[in-house]
Design an enzyme around this catalytic site. Structure first.
Site, mmCIF file in Angstrom:
data_model
loop_
_atom_site.group_PDB
_atom_site.id
_atom_site.type_symbol
_atom_site.label_atom_id
_atom_site.label_comp_id
_atom_site.label_asym_id
_atom_site.label_seq_id
_atom_site.Cartn_x
_atom_site.Cartn_y
_atom_site.Cartn_z
ATOM 1 N N LYS A 117 31.539 -86.083 -41.350
ATOM 2 C CA LYS A 117 31.233 -86.977 -40.259
ATOM 3 C C LYS A 117 29.984 -87.368 -40.030
ATOM 4 O O LYS A 117 29.634 -88.535 -39.776
ATOM 5 C CB LYS A 117 31.751 -86.143 -38.866
ATOM 6 C CG LYS A 117 33.371 -85.830 -39.077
ATOM 7 C CD LYS A 117 33.993 -85.771 -37.678
ATOM 8 C CE LYS A 117 33.920 -84.489 -37.098
ATOM 9 N NZ LYS A 117 34.991 -84.576 -35.945
ATOM 10 N N GLU A 187 31.836 -79.236 -34.123
ATOM 11 C CA GLU A 187 31.057 -80.335 -34.533
ATOM 12 C C GLU A 187 30.850 -81.542 -33.496
ATOM 13 O O GLU A 187 29.726 -82.157 -33.225
ATOM 14 C CB GLU A 187 31.451 -80.962 -35.868
ATOM 15 C CG GLU A 187 30.352 -81.732 -36.519
ATOM 16 C CD GLU A 187 30.405 -81.771 -37.922
ATOM 17 O OE1 GLU A 187 31.382 -81.451 -38.524
ATOM 18 O OE2 GLU A 187 29.814 -82.890 -38.516
ATOM 19 N N HIS A 191 27.563 -83.538 -29.883
ATOM 20 C CA HIS A 191 27.392 -84.890 -29.663
ATOM 21 C C HIS A 191 27.120 -84.962 -28.054
ATOM 22 O O HIS A 191 27.069 -86.079 -27.446
ATOM 23 C CB HIS A 191 28.383 -86.061 -30.265
ATOM 24 C CG HIS A 191 28.274 -86.118 -31.492
ATOM 25 N ND1 HIS A 191 27.244 -86.722 -32.488
ATOM 26 C CD2 HIS A 191 29.115 -85.377 -32.228
ATOM 27 C CE1 HIS A 191 27.664 -86.352 -33.640
ATOM 28 N NE2 HIS A 191 28.866 -85.584 -33.861
HETATM 29 P P1 NAD Z 1 38.553 -75.148 -39.273
HETATM 30 O O1 NAD Z 1 37.427 -74.504 -38.675
HETATM 31 O O2 NAD Z 1 39.674 -75.222 -38.901
HETATM 32 O O3 NAD Z 1 38.622 -74.509 -40.996
HETATM 33 C C1 NAD Z 1 37.309 -74.324 -41.410
HETATM 34 C C2 NAD Z 1 37.693 -73.483 -43.002
HETATM 35 O O4 NAD Z 1 36.694 -73.299 -43.654
HETATM 36 C C3 NAD Z 1 38.325 -72.187 -42.501
HETATM 37 O O5 NAD Z 1 39.432 -71.927 -43.247
HETATM 38 C C4 NAD Z 1 36.953 -71.111 -43.032
HETATM 39 O O6 NAD Z 1 37.233 -69.795 -43.487
HETATM 40 C C5 NAD Z 1 36.451 -72.193 -43.995
HETATM 41 N N1 NAD Z 1 35.027 -71.760 -44.425
HETATM 42 C C6 NAD Z 1 34.113 -71.573 -43.744
HETATM 43 N N2 NAD Z 1 32.967 -71.340 -44.453
HETATM 44 C C7 NAD Z 1 33.222 -71.401 -45.632
HETATM 45 C C8 NAD Z 1 32.786 -70.774 -46.842
HETATM 46 N N3 NAD Z 1 31.307 -70.448 -46.906
HETATM 47 N N4 NAD Z 1 33.354 -70.758 -47.876
HETATM 48 C C9 NAD Z 1 34.539 -71.109 -47.949
HETATM 49 N N5 NAD Z 1 35.321 -71.326 -46.934
HETATM 50 C C10 NAD Z 1 34.581 -71.448 -45.796
HETATM 51 O O7 NAD Z 1 37.983 -76.676 -39.589
HETATM 52 P P2 NAD Z 1 38.591 -77.921 -39.695
HETATM 53 O O8 NAD Z 1 38.720 -78.249 -38.024
HETATM 54 O O9 NAD Z 1 39.883 -78.110 -40.374
HETATM 55 O O10 NAD Z 1 37.571 -79.137 -39.918
HETATM 56 C C11 NAD Z 1 37.143 -79.252 -41.470
HETATM 57 C C12 NAD Z 1 36.203 -80.345 -41.469
HETATM 58 O O11 NAD Z 1 36.872 -81.473 -41.246
HETATM 59 C C13 NAD Z 1 34.986 -80.292 -40.735
HETATM 60 O O12 NAD Z 1 33.926 -80.481 -41.292
HETATM 61 C C14 NAD Z 1 35.187 -81.419 -39.429
HETATM 62 O O13 NAD Z 1 33.939 -81.898 -39.229
HETATM 63 C C15 NAD Z 1 35.970 -82.221 -40.628
HETATM 64 N N6 NAD Z 1 36.508 -83.410 -39.808
HETATM 65 C C16 NAD Z 1 36.534 -84.749 -40.307
HETATM 66 C C17 NAD Z 1 37.231 -85.956 -39.479
HETATM 67 C C18 NAD Z 1 37.099 -86.926 -40.110
HETATM 68 O O14 NAD Z 1 37.763 -88.001 -39.776
HETATM 69 N N7 NAD Z 1 36.058 -87.471 -40.954
HETATM 70 C C19 NAD Z 1 38.154 -85.489 -38.572
HETATM 71 C C20 NAD Z 1 38.484 -84.038 -38.123
HETATM 72 C C21 NAD Z 1 37.573 -82.953 -38.701
#
Ligand code: NAD
Length: 345
Positions: A117, A187, A191
């Site tokens: 993001k 995240e 903001h």
């Molecule tokens: P979440 O917190 O539900 O899941 C994160 C996962 O990553 C967990 O399974 C955790 O164990 C794992 N993790 C953390 N550190 C790790 C490491 N060092 N090694 C391996 N695995 C690790 O996260 P989420 O809500 O599913 O979001 C994931 C990403 O998607 C975030 O970066 C978020 O900002 C992004 N996102 C982007 C958009 C978009 O439209 N671009 C929209 C929503 C979320």
């Protein structure tokens, strides 16, 4: 079958694992999270993955590790074609650091996409283009919903104008509980007035809960640092300061609090000023709008990879292809081969 690994097994990682079962051509063979990884040559059983707290306990091939990503790709990188990055982006260099490790310490060669993001995170990744090229990886950044789906909608809409004056993305997101998408909600906190990366990193889950309680579960986000700006600038659509991103997130209700819109305002050939507005269906969820486009970008990425493209590109550099079961009666060469043949002539 395109063999996929999903890095991160939270809300979006598991959402992608589920979505892959509904889209032909892909199979999810591996997942990693902060406690380990799992790998199964013939494809993971999604029904078995979804209820797990950590994929390390997957019954057939789960491994505990605090270096799950590296160990997975060191052991099985040769047998994985594409990677979806569904990891938290804390600190802001986490993705760039992880990608550098994958490129230098594992045999993986293939296509990666992220749903990053923040603008600064994308800038850090863009500086790794040469490394990715030499490692034989094609990396597509900003390929979720925003940036991703909505950014590329803006890039198409902009084509009607001789000059783009502004691009405004306003999203509505509803999730039943914040714990399903911890990284996403944390995240978003960055903001809000009075918060920064250090403060958010130091917050316990109870602190996040307490802040959400104060706000009735609603997060109103304005003037976000979102990579739609740099991606549209790099694609030649408009300077980054003309792009604004904001939204309203309800962390206690799966129904969207407002509809998501993309508004592109520009000057026409005759000098008039007009706006195109695109509204995303309220029936679609965050998983639909992040994971669906990420799959489409991956599919396009595989075609580009097959004709030799490596390095780093953004979602607006290419357009997603459909990853649906669509048969055409029109016979033609696969696009990748057609492009290669044309180049050879
Ligand atoms: P979440 O917190 O539900 O899941 C994160 C996962 O990553 C967990 O399974 C955790 O164990 C794992 N993790 C953390 N550190 C790790 C490491 N060092 N090694 C391996 N695995 C690790 O996260 P989420 O809500 O599913 O979001 C994931 C990403 O998607 C975030 O970066 C978020 O900002 C992004 N996102 C982007 C958009 C978009 O439209 N671009 C929209 C929503 C979320």
């Amino acid at each position: 079958m395109i063999r996929m690994a999903i890095l991160g097994a939270g809300g979006l990682g598991k959402g992608m694992a589920k979505m892959v079962t509904q889209r032909p051509g892909f199979t999810c063979v591996a997942m990693a999270d902060s406690q380990g990884y799992c790998y199964e040559t013939g494809g993971l059983s999604v029904d078995q993955v979804l209820p797990l707290e950590t994929v390390a306990t997957y019954p057939n091939g789960g491994m505990s590790s605090d270096q799950g990503i590296l160990e997975l790709l060191q052991a099985h990188g040769h047998d994985i074609d594409v990677i979806f990055m569904a990891l938290p982006n804390f600190p802001v260099s986490f993705f760039a650091d992880t990608v550098k490790q994958i490129a230098t310490q594992t045999p993986f060669k293939g296509v990666m996409v992220d749903a990053l993001k923040r603008t600064t995170a994308v800038e850090k990744l863009l500086s790794e283009g040469d490394l990715l090229k030499s490692a034989g990886i094609l990396y597509i950044t900003g390929a979720g919903a925003t940036p991703g789906f909505l950014t590329t909608v803006a890039a198409v809409a902009a084509q009607s104008f001789v000059e783009v004056q502004s691009v405004n993305i306003h999203f509505g997101v509803g999730v039943a509980n914040w714990e399903t998408y911890r990284a996403t909600i944390r995240e978003d906190f960055l903001h809000l007035d009075g918060f920064d990366a250090d403060k958010v990193a130091a917050m316990s889950d109870a602190d996040v809960e307490a802040e959400l309680e104060k706000r009735n579960g609603l997060l109103e986000l304005v003037e976000m640092e979102h990579a739609d700006d740099i991606i549209l600038e790099l694609a030649g659509i408009c300077p980054r300061d003309r792009v604004t991103v904001g939204g309203l997130v309800d962390t206690r209700n799966a129904k969207k609090p407002v509809s998501t819109t993309v508004t592109v305002t520009g000057t026409t050939l005759s000098g008039a000023v007009g706006s195109h507005q695109f509204t995303v269906s309220d029936a679609t969820t965050m998983v639909d709008n992040v994971c669906g486009p990420a799959l489409g970008f991956l599919k396009r990425g595989v075609e580009l990879f097959e004709i030799g493209q490596t390095g780093i590109i953004t979602s607006a550099d290419i357009m997603p292809k459909g990853a649906f079961a669509v048969e055409s009666q029109q016979a033609r060469q696969p696009a990748a081969k057609a492009i290669a043949a044309a180049a050879a002539v």
